[in-house]
Design a protein around this motif. Structure first.
Motif, PDB file in Angstrom:
ATOM      1  N   PRO A 276       0.825  -1.207   0.000  1.00 42.96           N
ATOM      2  CA  PRO A 276       0.000   0.000   0.000  1.00 42.96           C
ATOM      3  C   PRO A 276       0.855   1.251   0.000  1.00 42.96           C
ATOM      4  N   PRO A 277       0.232   2.418  -0.192  1.00 39.22           N
ATOM      5  CA  PRO A 277       1.008   3.666  -0.152  1.00 39.22           C
ATOM      6  C   PRO A 277       1.366   4.062   1.270  1.00 39.22           C
ATOM      7  N   GLY A 278       2.387   4.898   1.387  1.00 34.76           N
ATOM      8  CA  GLY A 278       2.650   5.542   2.658  1.00 34.76           C
ATOM      9  C   GLY A 278       1.632   6.642   2.861  1.00 34.76           C
ATOM     10  N   GLU A 279       1.649   7.253   4.043  1.00 35.61           N
ATOM     11  CA  GLU A 279       0.624   8.246   4.345  1.00 35.61           C
ATOM     12  C   GLU A 279       1.201   9.537   4.903  1.00 35.61           C
ATOM     13  N   LEU A 280       0.570  10.640   4.486  1.00 41.18           N
ATOM     14  CA  LEU A 280       0.771  11.937   5.119  1.00 41.18           C
ATOM     15  C   LEU A 280      -0.572  12.326   5.709  1.00 41.18           C
ATOM     16  N   ASN A 281      -0.612  12.448   7.036  1.00 39.62           N
ATOM     17  CA  ASN A 281      -1.864  12.664   7.752  1.00 39.62           C
ATOM     18  C   ASN A 281      -1.868  13.988   8.500  1.00 39.62           C
ATOM     19  N   ARG A 282      -3.084  14.429   8.855  1.00 37.27           N
ATOM     20  CA  ARG A 282      -3.218  15.625   9.680  1.00 37.27           C
ATOM     21  C   ARG A 282      -4.288  15.385  10.738  1.00 37.27           C
ATOM     22  N   ALA A 283      -3.916  15.578  11.996  1.00 39.78           N
ATOM     23  CA  ALA A 283      -4.868  15.465  13.109  1.00 39.78           C
ATOM     24  C   ALA A 283      -5.317  16.864  13.497  1.00 39.78           C
ATOM     25  N   THR A 284      -6.607  17.073  13.518  1.00 41.27           N
ATOM     26  CA  THR A 284      -7.147  18.399  13.824  1.00 41.27           C
ATOM     27  C   THR A 284      -7.760  18.488  15.214  1.00 41.27           C
ATOM     28  N   LYS A 285      -7.937  17.336  15.862  1.00 39.20           N
ATOM     29  CA  LYS A 285      -8.508  17.323  17.209  1.00 39.20           C
ATOM     30  C   LYS A 285      -8.160  16.001  17.876  1.00 39.20           C
ATOM     31  N   ALA A 286      -8.312  15.938  19.173  1.00 38.53           N
ATOM     32  CA  ALA A 286      -8.028  14.715  19.910  1.00 38.53           C
ATOM     33  C   ALA A 286      -9.095  13.664  19.607  1.00 38.53           C
ATOM     34  N   ALA A 312     -16.002   3.809  12.942  1.00 40.39           N
ATOM     35  CA  ALA A 312     -16.725   4.910  12.307  1.00 40.39           C
ATOM     36  C   ALA A 312     -15.891   6.188  12.372  1.00 40.39           C
ATOM     37  N   GLY A 313     -15.938   6.970  11.317  1.00 41.09           N
ATOM     38  CA  GLY A 313     -15.241   8.243  11.305  1.00 41.09           C
ATOM     39  C   GLY A 313     -13.746   8.158  11.061  1.00 41.09           C
ATOM     40  N   THR A 314     -13.289   7.023  10.540  1.00 40.92           N
ATOM     41  CA  THR A 314     -11.861   6.872  10.265  1.00 40.92           C
ATOM     42  C   THR A 314     -11.379   7.985   9.345  1.00 40.92           C
ATOM     43  N   VAL A 315     -10.237   8.608   9.705  1.00 39.05           N
ATOM     44  CA  VAL A 315      -9.704   9.743   8.953  1.00 39.05           C
ATOM     45  C   VAL A 315      -8.748   9.243   7.873  1.00 39.05           C
ATOM     46  N   ALA A 316      -9.008   9.619   6.628  1.00 39.81           N
ATOM     47  CA  ALA A 316      -8.154   9.228   5.504  1.00 39.81           C
ATOM     48  C   ALA A 316      -6.940  10.153   5.426  1.00 39.81           C
ATOM     49  N   PRO A 317      -5.832   9.673   4.859  1.00 38.19           N
ATOM     50  CA  PRO A 317      -4.654  10.541   4.711  1.00 38.19           C
ATOM     51  C   PRO A 317      -4.929  11.696   3.764  1.00 38.19           C
ATOM     52  N   LEU A 318      -4.231  12.811   3.969  1.00 36.57           N
ATOM     53  CA  LEU A 318      -4.361  13.941   3.059  1.00 36.57           C
ATOM     54  C   LEU A 318      -3.540  13.747   1.796  1.00 36.57           C
ATOM     55  N   ALA A 319      -2.571  12.835   1.865  1.00 33.80           N
ATOM     56  CA  ALA A 319      -1.802  12.495   0.668  1.00 33.80           C
ATOM     57  C   ALA A 319      -1.286  11.074   0.799  1.00 33.80           C
ATOM     58  N   GLU A 320      -1.313  10.355  -0.317  1.00 33.80           N
ATOM     59  CA  GLU A 320      -0.703   9.032  -0.378  1.00 33.80           C
ATOM     60  C   GLU A 320       0.712   9.195  -0.927  1.00 33.80           C
ATOM     61  N   LEU A 321       1.677   8.579  -0.255  1.00 32.06           N
ATOM     62  CA  LEU A 321       3.090   8.723  -0.598  1.00 32.06           C
ATOM     63  C   LEU A 321       3.587   7.444  -1.274  1.00 32.06           C
ATOM     64  N   PRO A 322       4.729   7.491  -1.956  1.00 32.55           N
ATOM     65  CA  PRO A 322       5.226   6.318  -2.679  1.00 32.55           C
ATOM     66  C   PRO A 322       5.309   5.090  -1.777  1.00 32.55           C
ATOM     67  N   PRO A 323       4.797   3.939  -2.243  1.00 31.58           N
ATOM     68  CA  PRO A 323       4.795   2.725  -1.420  1.00 31.58           C
ATOM     69  C   PRO A 323       6.198   2.310  -0.985  1.00 31.58           C
ATOM     70  N   HIS A 324       6.329   2.050   0.296  1.00 36.13           N
ATOM     71  CA  HIS A 324       7.542   1.483   0.899  1.00 36.13           C
ATOM     72  C   HIS A 324       8.760   2.410   0.845  1.00 36.13           C
ATOM     73  N   ALA A 325       8.548   3.695   0.608  1.00 34.12           N
ATOM     74  CA  ALA A 325       9.674   4.628   0.583  1.00 34.12           C
ATOM     75  C   ALA A 325      10.160   4.966   1.983  1.00 34.12           C
ATOM     76  N   ALA A 326       9.410   4.542   3.003  1.00 37.96           N
ATOM     77  CA  ALA A 326       9.776   4.765   4.410  1.00 37.96           C
ATOM     78  C   ALA A 326       9.879   6.248   4.734  1.00 37.96           C
ATOM     79  N   ASP A 327       8.745   6.913   4.685  1.00 41.37           N
ATOM     80  CA  ASP A 327       8.693   8.333   5.029  1.00 41.37           C
ATOM     81  C   ASP A 327       8.848   8.493   6.536  1.00 41.37           C
ATOM     82  N   LEU A 328       9.850   9.235   6.948  1.00 41.14           N
ATOM     83  CA  LEU A 328      10.136   9.396   8.376  1.00 41.14           C
ATOM     84  C   LEU A 328       9.901  10.851   8.789  1.00 41.14           C
ATOM     85  N   GLY A 329      10.975  11.579   9.077  1.00 39.53           N
ATOM     86  CA  GLY A 329      10.826  12.906   9.637  1.00 39.53           C
ATOM     87  C   GLY A 329      10.164  13.896   8.704  1.00 39.53           C
TER      88      GLY A 329
END
Length: 427
Positions: A276-286, A312-329
């Motif tokens: 699957p793709p990597g993920e870039l996510n954003r949390a807007t609330k607890a 219910a209410g699962t938050v989708a990523p704001l961007a899908e990143l290249p699969p297995h590229a190991a996005d870290l910092g």
């Protein structure tokens, strides 16, 4: 407020360690645990200064040779800032710009540029008398308190930028050893923690879960303790709560100007080269859930949970990143040295794949945002550490901003910190 809390924390520690000192062990049985107790009580440990890490010679020359191959947008250049063994997470001191660099081993390094020529003059191990265990996570509060998040402990160092040159530094225990996660959940996998001090003054810590996909009988424990999520707590360790769940293993978090928390997430292995793709996510609330382990990355369902209904209410990523590229910092860039098109966007470090038939990654990516705050595009910004033959010349781990607005990049394979600066017109 944060300084006051830590002062109280350290003050209470003095009383405890003072009582312990009455029955202290003889000097010949002194351990690094004893050293930490002494530092908490503002007592000398007798530890010798750590040796300097050489900044010149064949290793530095070889790193500079590699950097000559790195491709950047016009107007940018990359240089060797420091040779730092096993360099991982970077925390930039808010006062003098001293770097504190975490590792997945047993040391934290300080990096000092005394003459401010944007090249390090001195690199040494920080607080050499403390027995650190995977001190990957390092972050600063605005008032200069350094937080260090180990595999299963959290420490605090008030005024670290001003005490770091002495082996003896003011230290406090925020979360005791064995209390960040249940000791039975300690693992050799996904142990590198990261942290940020939020706009609310609380410390946010990402806790990777140890499995590729966890078994169902672990889910309740993980949801309760924040494993496979992000927790937050006060500066003194109190009022711990789970901030976000449904995260496989995030090794990059940062706050934006709107106080939302952006983070990368490394997704499930063994599902093929391109999924699957990597993920870039954003949390807007607890309280938000980001879908793992029901989703392996993006909208891809895991084999293990494909027949179960996601929360219910699962938050989708704001961007899908290249699969297995190991996005870290990652960082939200709020500096002024780079052109305006970069301001408010995100720089992301790709460590590079380990489980693809054709390697991918080992780059710095840039995610630009639209007027609606959503991700407009994710494109390579710095690349060339992965050769056409599939050889890694380096593996970026973290990104940080130096006080002058230039970009720092850590590389745990080369054992270095790079500096990317802009020489054109930033208007």
């Amino acid at each position: 407020m944060r300084s006051q809390i830590l002062a109280a924390l350290l003050g209470s520690v003095v009383l405890v360690t003072g009582a312990l000192a009455q029955g202290a062990a003889p000097a010949e049985t002194k351990s690094k645990t004893d050293d930490l107790e002494k530092l908490q009580a503002f007592k000398s440990t007798g530890t010798a200064p750590a040796p300097e890490i050489p900044q010149t010679g064949r290793r530095a020359d070889a790193i500079r040779k590699t950097l000559a191959k790195i491709k950047l947008p016009e107007g940018f250049k990359i240089d060797l800032y420091a040779v730092v063994p096993d360099a991982r997470a970077i925390a930039v001191g808010p006062n003098a710009g001293v770097l504190f660099v975490g590792t997945r081993k047993s040391k934290i390094y300080t990096v000092t540029d005394r003459d401010k020529d944007r090249v390090a003059d001195e690199v040494r191990a920080f607080a050499p008398g403390i027995d650190f265990k995977i001190p990957n996570g390092v972050c600063f509060s605005k008032d200069g308190v350094l937080t260090v998040v180990e595999q299963n402990r959290v420490l605090a160092f008030p005024a670290a930028e001003f005490f770091y040159e002495n082996p003896d530094v003011a230290a406090g225990i925020v979360v005791k050893q064995g209390e960040l996660i249940p000791p039975g959940e300690e693992s050799y996998n996904h142990t590198a923690r990261v942290c940020r001090v939020g706009p609310d003054g609380k410390t946010y810590i990402a806790l990777g879960q140890p499995y590729n996909v966890p078994p169902a009988d672990k889910l309740d424990l993980y949801a309760k303790t924040g494993i496979g999520g992000i927790i937050r707590l006060d500066a003194d360790g109190k009022n711990r709560e789970v901030f976000a769940t449904g995260i496989r293993n995030s090794v990059g978090i940062d706050f934006a100007a709107d106080k939302s928390l952006w983070f990368t997430d490394n997704q499930v292995d063994g599902m093929g080269d391109d999924t699957p793709p990597g993920e870039l996510n954003r949390a807007t609330k607890a309280g938000e859930n980001f879908g793992f382990p029901w989703y392996g990355g993006g909208s891809v369902r895991t084999t293990e949970y494909k027949d179960q209904t996601p929360p219910a209410g699962t938050v989708a990523p704001l961007a899908e990143l290249p699969p297995h590229a190991a996005d870290l910092g990652l960082i939200v860039y709020n500096g002024k040295q780079f052109p305006k098109t970069y301001r408010g966007g995100l720089f992301i470090a790709e460590h590079g794949s380990w489980n693809r038939s054709e390697p991918v990654g080992a780059r710095i990516m840039f995610a630009s945002l639209g007027a609606d705050g959503k991700v407009a595009a994710v494109k390579p910004f710095a690349e060339g550490w992965l050769t056409k033959d599939g050889e890694y010349l380096g593996r970026p781990v973290d990104v940080a901003m130096l006080l002058d607005g230039s970009l720092l990049v850590s590389d745990d394979t080369a054992g270095a910190i790079y500096r990317i600066s802009y020489e054109g017109d930033a208007q």
